[in-house]
Write an enzyme that holds these catalytic residues in place. Structure first.
Site, PDB file in Angstrom:
ATOM      1  N   HIS A 160      12.664  -2.761  -1.111  1.00  0.00           N
ATOM      2  CA  HIS A 160      11.894  -2.144  -2.187  1.00  0.00           C
ATOM      3  C   HIS A 160      12.736  -1.054  -2.845  1.00  0.00           C
ATOM      4  O   HIS A 160      13.482  -0.345  -2.173  1.00  0.00           O
ATOM      5  CB  HIS A 160      10.586  -1.558  -1.635  1.00  0.00           C
ATOM      6  CG  HIS A 160       9.642  -1.211  -2.738  1.00  0.00           C
ATOM      7  ND1 HIS A 160       9.778  -0.056  -3.471  1.00  0.00           N
ATOM      8  CD2 HIS A 160       8.571  -1.869  -3.256  1.00  0.00           C
ATOM      9  CE1 HIS A 160       8.822  -0.026  -4.393  1.00  0.00           C
ATOM     10  NE2 HIS A 160       8.078  -1.118  -4.284  1.00  0.00           N
ATOM     11  N   TRP A 197       0.821  -1.226   0.000  1.00  0.00           N
ATOM     12  CA  TRP A 197       0.000   0.000   0.000  1.00  0.00           C
ATOM     13  C   TRP A 197       0.849   1.267   0.000  1.00  0.00           C
ATOM     14  O   TRP A 197       0.323   2.353  -0.161  1.00  0.00           O
ATOM     15  CB  TRP A 197      -0.934   0.012   1.221  1.00  0.00           C
ATOM     16  CG  TRP A 197      -2.007  -1.029   1.186  1.00  0.00           C
ATOM     17  CD1 TRP A 197      -2.169  -2.048   0.281  1.00  0.00           C
ATOM     18  CD2 TRP A 197      -3.109  -1.150   2.102  1.00  0.00           C
ATOM     19  NE1 TRP A 197      -3.286  -2.793   0.587  1.00  0.00           N
ATOM     20  CE2 TRP A 197      -3.868  -2.262   1.705  1.00  0.00           C
ATOM     21  CE3 TRP A 197      -3.506  -0.435   3.240  1.00  0.00           C
ATOM     22  CZ2 TRP A 197      -5.025  -2.660   2.382  1.00  0.00           C
ATOM     23  CZ3 TRP A 197      -4.647  -0.834   3.920  1.00  0.00           C
ATOM     24  CH2 TRP A 197      -5.402  -1.935   3.493  1.00  0.00           C
ATOM     25  N   GLY A 200       4.805   1.929 -11.007  1.00  0.00           N
ATOM     26  CA  GLY A 200       3.991   3.147 -11.011  1.00  0.00           C
ATOM     27  C   GLY A 200       4.006   3.886 -12.343  1.00  0.00           C
ATOM     28  O   GLY A 200       3.550   5.023 -12.437  1.00  0.00           O
ATOM     29  N   SER A 230       3.338  -2.315 -12.133  1.00  0.00           N
ATOM     30  CA  SER A 230       2.158  -2.049 -12.966  1.00  0.00           C
ATOM     31  C   SER A 230       1.333  -3.302 -13.268  1.00  0.00           C
ATOM     32  O   SER A 230       0.790  -3.446 -14.363  1.00  0.00           O
ATOM     33  CB  SER A 230       2.552  -1.335 -14.263  1.00  0.00           C
ATOM     34  OG  SER A 230       3.148  -0.084 -13.970  1.00  0.00           O
ATOM     35  N   GLU A 236      11.059  -6.589  -9.175  1.00  0.00           N
ATOM     36  CA  GLU A 236      10.351  -5.359  -9.522  1.00  0.00           C
ATOM     37  C   GLU A 236      11.275  -4.467 -10.346  1.00  0.00           C
ATOM     38  O   GLU A 236      12.083  -3.708  -9.783  1.00  0.00           O
ATOM     39  CB  GLU A 236       9.927  -4.619  -8.253  1.00  0.00           C
ATOM     40  CG  GLU A 236       8.949  -5.399  -7.398  1.00  0.00           C
ATOM     41  CD  GLU A 236       8.047  -4.475  -6.579  1.00  0.00           C
ATOM     42  OE1 GLU A 236       6.831  -4.665  -6.635  1.00  0.00           O
ATOM     43  OE2 GLU A 236       8.564  -3.563  -5.912  1.00  0.00           O
ATOM     44  N   GLY A 280       1.233  -2.586  -6.323  1.00  0.00           N
ATOM     45  CA  GLY A 280       1.194  -1.259  -5.718  1.00  0.00           C
ATOM     46  C   GLY A 280      -0.172  -0.637  -5.931  1.00  0.00           C
ATOM     47  O   GLY A 280      -1.142  -0.966  -5.245  1.00  0.00           O
ATOM     48  N   GLY A 281      -0.263   0.266  -6.910  1.00  0.00           N
ATOM     49  CA  GLY A 281      -1.485   1.043  -7.151  1.00  0.00           C
ATOM     50  C   GLY A 281      -2.768   0.221  -7.157  1.00  0.00           C
ATOM     51  O   GLY A 281      -3.769   0.616  -6.540  1.00  0.00           O
TER      52      GLY A 281
HETATM   53  P1  13P Z   1       2.722  -0.480  -9.022  1.00  0.00           P
HETATM   54  O1  13P Z   1       1.897  -1.724  -9.053  1.00  0.00           O
HETATM   55  O2  13P Z   1       1.957   0.741  -8.601  1.00  0.00           O
HETATM   56  O3  13P Z   1       3.504  -0.285 -10.295  1.00  0.00           O
HETATM   57  O4  13P Z   1       3.809  -0.688  -7.846  1.00  0.00           O
HETATM   58  C1  13P Z   1       4.555  -1.861  -7.815  1.00  0.00           C
HETATM   59  C2  13P Z   1       5.293  -1.890  -6.532  1.00  0.00           C
HETATM   60  O5  13P Z   1       6.211  -1.110  -6.310  1.00  0.00           O
HETATM   61  C3  13P Z   1       4.893  -2.873  -5.513  1.00  0.00           C
HETATM   62  O6  13P Z   1       5.814  -2.965  -4.492  1.00  0.00           O
END
Ligand code: 13P
Length: 251
Positions: A96, A10, A174, A214, A168, A235-236
Protein backbone atom coordinates in the site's frame (compact mmCIF):
# COMPACT_ATOMS: atom_id res chain seq x y z
CA UNK A 1 -10.66 -17.31 -13.51
CA UNK A 2 -10.87 -13.59 -13.02
CA UNK A 3 -13.26 -12.64 -10.19
CA UNK A 4 -14.93 -9.43 -9.16
CA UNK A 5 -13.73 -8.32 -5.74
CA UNK A 6 -14.56 -5.51 -3.36
CA UNK A 7 -12.04 -5.22 -0.54
CA UNK A 8 -12.30 -2.82 2.38
CA UNK A 9 -9.01 -1.54 3.75
CA UNK A 10 -9.96 -0.25 7.18
CA UNK A 11 -6.48 1.20 7.76
CA UNK A 12 -5.97 2.35 11.40
CA UNK A 13 -9.67 2.53 12.22
CA UNK A 14 -12.14 0.61 14.43
CA UNK A 15 -11.66 -0.90 17.86
CA UNK A 16 -12.38 -4.56 18.54
CA UNK A 17 -15.96 -3.77 19.61
CA UNK A 18 -16.48 -1.54 16.56
CA UNK A 19 -15.15 -4.33 14.34
CA UNK A 20 -17.71 -6.74 15.76
CA UNK A 21 -20.47 -4.21 15.14
CA UNK A 22 -19.46 -3.35 11.58
CA UNK A 23 -19.13 -7.02 10.62
CA UNK A 24 -22.56 -7.73 12.10
CA UNK A 25 -24.05 -4.88 10.03
CA UNK A 26 -22.30 -6.04 6.88
CA UNK A 27 -23.39 -9.62 7.41
CA UNK A 28 -27.06 -8.86 7.85
CA UNK A 29 -27.17 -6.51 4.87
CA UNK A 30 -25.02 -8.66 2.59
CA UNK A 31 -27.65 -11.37 2.59
CA UNK A 32 -29.53 -9.34 -0.01
CA UNK A 33 -26.53 -9.08 -2.33
CA UNK A 34 -25.88 -11.92 -4.70
CA UNK A 35 -23.73 -10.80 -7.61
CA UNK A 36 -20.91 -13.30 -7.19
CA UNK A 37 -18.33 -10.74 -6.09
CA UNK A 38 -15.83 -11.66 -3.40
CA UNK A 39 -16.18 -9.37 -0.40
CA UNK A 40 -13.06 -8.89 1.72
CA UNK A 41 -12.44 -6.75 4.80
CA UNK A 42 -9.03 -5.85 6.20
CA UNK A 43 -9.26 -4.71 9.84
CA UNK A 44 -6.23 -3.94 12.01
CA UNK A 45 -4.14 -6.81 13.41
CA UNK A 46 -5.77 -6.65 16.86
CA UNK A 47 -9.25 -7.11 15.38
CA UNK A 48 -8.44 -9.95 12.99
CA UNK A 49 -9.50 -12.87 15.18
CA UNK A 50 -12.68 -11.04 16.17
CA UNK A 51 -13.44 -10.40 12.51
CA UNK A 52 -12.71 -14.01 11.52
CA UNK A 53 -15.15 -15.24 14.16
CA UNK A 54 -17.75 -12.60 13.33
CA UNK A 55 -17.84 -13.33 9.56
CA UNK A 56 -18.61 -17.02 10.11
CA UNK A 57 -21.80 -18.00 8.32
CA UNK A 58 -21.27 -15.37 5.61
CA UNK A 59 -19.19 -15.10 2.44
CA UNK A 60 -17.10 -12.24 3.82
CA UNK A 61 -13.36 -12.92 3.86
CA UNK A 62 -10.82 -11.37 6.22
CA UNK A 63 -7.46 -10.00 5.11
CA UNK A 64 -4.51 -8.39 6.90
CA UNK A 65 -3.16 -4.97 5.91
CA UNK A 66 0.53 -5.86 6.20
CA UNK A 67 2.91 -8.62 7.24
CA UNK A 68 6.59 -9.08 8.08
CA UNK A 69 8.69 -11.02 5.59
CA UNK A 70 10.57 -13.16 8.12
CA UNK A 71 9.06 -16.34 9.54
CA UNK A 72 9.72 -15.42 13.20
CA UNK A 73 12.34 -13.94 15.48
CA UNK A 74 13.44 -10.73 17.11
CA UNK A 75 11.31 -8.22 15.17
CA UNK A 76 9.54 -6.29 17.89
CA UNK A 77 6.05 -5.22 16.94
CA UNK A 78 5.83 -7.31 13.78
CA UNK A 79 3.46 -10.08 12.67
CA UNK A 80 4.38 -13.15 10.59
CA UNK A 81 2.58 -15.20 7.97
CA UNK A 82 2.22 -18.13 10.34
CA UNK A 83 0.57 -15.90 12.93
CA UNK A 84 -1.90 -14.57 10.38
CA UNK A 85 -2.71 -18.07 9.18
CA UNK A 86 -3.25 -19.22 12.74
CA UNK A 87 -5.74 -16.35 13.12
CA UNK A 88 -7.72 -17.65 10.11
CA UNK A 89 -6.49 -15.05 7.62
CA UNK A 90 -5.74 -16.09 4.03
CA UNK A 91 -5.13 -12.80 2.25
CA UNK A 92 -2.61 -10.02 2.91
CA UNK A 93 -2.45 -6.53 1.42
CA UNK A 94 1.14 -5.75 0.43
CA UNK A 95 2.63 -2.55 -0.95
CA UNK A 96 0.00 0.00 0.00
CA UNK A 97 1.29 3.51 -0.79
CA UNK A 98 0.97 4.47 2.88
CA UNK A 99 3.39 1.66 3.76
CA UNK A 100 5.71 2.69 0.92
CA UNK A 101 5.64 6.34 2.01
CA UNK A 102 5.42 6.36 5.82
CA UNK A 103 7.30 3.12 6.50
CA UNK A 104 9.75 3.41 3.60
CA UNK A 105 8.89 0.00 2.15
CA UNK A 106 10.96 -0.45 -1.01
CA UNK A 107 10.14 -2.49 -4.10
CA UNK A 108 12.74 -5.05 -2.99
CA UNK A 109 11.31 -5.36 0.51
CA UNK A 110 7.83 -5.75 -0.98
CA UNK A 111 9.11 -8.54 -3.22
CA UNK A 112 10.27 -10.43 -0.14
CA UNK A 113 6.94 -9.84 1.60
CA UNK A 114 5.11 -11.17 -1.45
CA UNK A 115 7.34 -14.25 -1.39
CA UNK A 116 6.63 -14.84 2.29
CA UNK A 117 2.85 -14.58 1.82
CA UNK A 118 2.91 -16.98 -1.15
CA UNK A 119 5.29 -19.42 0.55
CA UNK A 120 2.67 -19.79 3.25
CA UNK A 121 -0.07 -20.62 0.77
CA UNK A 122 -1.86 -17.31 1.21
CA UNK A 123 -3.06 -14.72 -1.29
CA UNK A 124 -1.55 -11.27 -1.92
CA UNK A 125 -3.42 -8.10 -2.80
CA UNK A 126 -0.52 -6.15 -4.29
CA UNK A 127 -0.93 -2.36 -4.42
CA UNK A 128 0.87 -0.01 -6.75
CA UNK A 129 0.32 3.48 -8.10
CA UNK A 130 1.92 6.72 -9.14
CA UNK A 131 2.22 9.98 -7.21
CA UNK A 132 0.75 13.27 -8.39
CA UNK A 133 4.24 14.32 -9.48
CA UNK A 134 4.56 11.22 -11.69
CA UNK A 135 1.13 11.90 -13.20
CA UNK A 136 1.94 15.54 -13.91
CA UNK A 137 5.12 14.48 -15.69
CA UNK A 138 3.11 11.84 -17.59
CA UNK A 139 5.33 9.20 -15.99
CA UNK A 140 2.54 7.04 -14.57
CA UNK A 141 2.96 4.04 -16.86
CA UNK A 142 6.71 3.98 -16.35
CA UNK A 143 6.38 4.23 -12.58
CA UNK A 144 3.68 1.59 -12.27
CA UNK A 145 5.52 -0.73 -14.67
CA UNK A 146 8.63 -0.40 -12.56
CA UNK A 147 6.82 -1.12 -9.27
CA UNK A 148 5.21 -4.26 -10.68
CA UNK A 149 8.36 -5.55 -12.36
CA UNK A 150 10.54 -5.04 -9.29
CA UNK A 151 8.20 -6.70 -6.81
CA UNK A 152 6.42 -9.35 -8.87
CA UNK A 153 8.23 -10.34 -12.05
CA UNK A 154 10.56 -12.74 -10.27
CA UNK A 155 7.56 -14.97 -9.57
CA UNK A 156 6.99 -18.20 -11.48
CA UNK A 157 3.79 -18.26 -13.53
CA UNK A 158 1.99 -20.64 -11.16
CA UNK A 159 2.39 -18.19 -8.26
CA UNK A 160 0.09 -15.68 -9.98
CA UNK A 161 -3.03 -17.65 -9.14
CA UNK A 162 -2.61 -16.19 -5.65
CA UNK A 163 -2.03 -12.59 -6.74
CA UNK A 164 -4.67 -9.86 -6.93
CA UNK A 165 -3.50 -6.46 -8.18
CA UNK A 166 -4.75 -3.10 -6.93
CA UNK A 167 -4.06 0.13 -8.80
CA UNK A 168 -4.18 2.99 -6.34
CA UNK A 169 -3.00 6.32 -7.71
CA UNK A 170 -1.54 8.08 -4.67
CA UNK A 171 -3.18 11.39 -5.63
CA UNK A 172 -6.64 9.78 -5.43
CA UNK A 173 -6.32 8.19 -1.98
CA UNK A 174 -8.36 9.89 0.73
CA UNK A 175 -8.50 13.07 -1.35
CA UNK A 176 -11.98 12.79 -2.78
CA UNK A 177 -10.33 12.95 -6.19
CA UNK A 178 -10.94 9.79 -8.19
CA UNK A 179 -9.15 8.67 -11.32
CA UNK A 180 -11.66 8.85 -14.14
CA UNK A 181 -12.97 5.48 -15.27
CA UNK A 182 -10.94 6.05 -18.45
CA UNK A 183 -7.72 6.69 -16.51
CA UNK A 184 -8.33 3.53 -14.46
CA UNK A 185 -9.08 1.49 -17.58
CA UNK A 186 -5.97 2.79 -19.35
CA UNK A 187 -3.74 1.77 -16.43
CA UNK A 188 -5.39 -1.61 -15.86
CA UNK A 189 -5.09 -2.43 -19.55
CA UNK A 190 -1.42 -1.40 -19.50
CA UNK A 191 -0.78 -3.63 -16.46
CA UNK A 192 -2.47 -6.58 -18.13
CA UNK A 193 -0.34 -5.98 -21.21
CA UNK A 194 2.99 -5.98 -19.37
CA UNK A 195 1.99 -9.09 -17.42
CA UNK A 196 0.95 -10.83 -20.62
CA UNK A 197 4.28 -9.90 -22.27
CA UNK A 198 6.25 -11.34 -19.35
CA UNK A 199 4.02 -14.39 -18.91
CA UNK A 200 1.05 -15.29 -21.13
CA UNK A 201 -2.22 -13.74 -22.35
CA UNK A 202 -4.18 -16.33 -20.37
CA UNK A 203 -2.36 -15.57 -17.15
CA UNK A 204 -2.84 -11.81 -17.59
CA UNK A 205 -6.49 -12.29 -18.44
CA UNK A 206 -7.07 -14.29 -15.26
CA UNK A 207 -5.79 -11.66 -12.82
CA UNK A 208 -8.28 -9.55 -10.90
CA UNK A 209 -7.16 -5.91 -11.02
CA UNK A 210 -8.87 -3.63 -8.50
CA UNK A 211 -9.01 0.14 -8.54
CA UNK A 212 -8.60 2.11 -5.30
CA UNK A 213 -8.75 5.80 -4.52
CA UNK A 214 -11.89 7.64 -3.36
CA UNK A 215 -14.28 4.94 -4.58
CA UNK A 216 -17.73 5.84 -3.24
CA UNK A 217 -21.27 4.57 -3.77
CA UNK A 218 -21.85 7.27 -6.40
CA UNK A 219 -18.87 6.44 -8.63
CA UNK A 220 -18.30 2.69 -8.13
CA UNK A 221 -20.64 1.50 -10.86
CA UNK A 222 -19.04 3.59 -13.57
CA UNK A 223 -15.51 2.58 -12.59
CA UNK A 224 -16.41 -1.13 -12.27
CA UNK A 225 -18.08 -1.05 -15.69
CA UNK A 226 -14.70 -0.75 -17.41
CA UNK A 227 -13.56 -4.04 -18.97
CA UNK A 228 -10.21 -4.27 -17.16
CA UNK A 229 -11.48 -3.10 -13.75
CA UNK A 230 -12.49 -6.08 -11.63
CA UNK A 231 -13.53 -4.26 -8.50
CA UNK A 232 -12.20 -1.92 -5.87
CA UNK A 233 -9.98 -1.51 -2.85
CA UNK A 234 -11.96 0.83 -0.64
CA UNK A 235 -10.68 2.99 2.20
CA UNK A 236 -12.97 5.58 3.80
CA UNK A 237 -16.20 4.21 2.34
CA UNK A 238 -15.49 0.72 3.73
CA UNK A 239 -15.98 2.00 7.28
CA UNK A 240 -19.74 2.38 6.87
CA UNK A 241 -21.79 -0.74 6.14
CA UNK A 242 -24.28 1.01 3.86
CA UNK A 243 -21.62 2.71 1.76
CA UNK A 244 -19.52 -0.44 1.46
CA UNK A 245 -22.52 -2.54 0.45
CA UNK A 246 -23.63 0.08 -2.06
CA UNK A 247 -20.17 -0.27 -3.61
CA UNK A 248 -20.45 -4.09 -3.62
CA UNK A 249 -23.73 -3.54 -5.45
CA UNK A 250 -21.86 -1.54 -8.10
CA UNK A 251 -21.30 -4.60 -10.30
P1 13P B 1 -9.93 5.92 0.04
O1 13P B 1 -11.02 5.06 -0.52
O2 13P B 1 -10.22 6.46 1.41
O3 13P B 1 -9.49 6.98 -0.94
O4 13P B 1 -8.66 4.95 0.26
C1 13P B 1 -8.25 4.12 -0.78
C2 13P B 1 -7.23 3.19 -0.24
O5 13P B 1 -6.12 3.59 0.10
C3 13P B 1 -7.58 1.77 -0.09
O6 13P B 1 -6.48 0.99 0.17
Amino acid sequence: MRKNIVAGNWKMNKTVAETEQLVADLKSKLQDVDNGARVIIAPSFVSLTTAVTAVKGSEIEVAAQNMHQEANGAYTGEVSAEMLKSAGVNTVIIGHSERREYFKESDELLASKVDAVLANGMEVIFCFGETLKDRKLDNQLLEVGSQIKKSLFHLPAEAWKNIVLAYEPVWAIGTGETATPEQAQEMHKFVRRIVSKKYTDELADDISILYGGSVKPNNAKEIFSKPDVDGGLIGGASLKADDFLAIVNGF
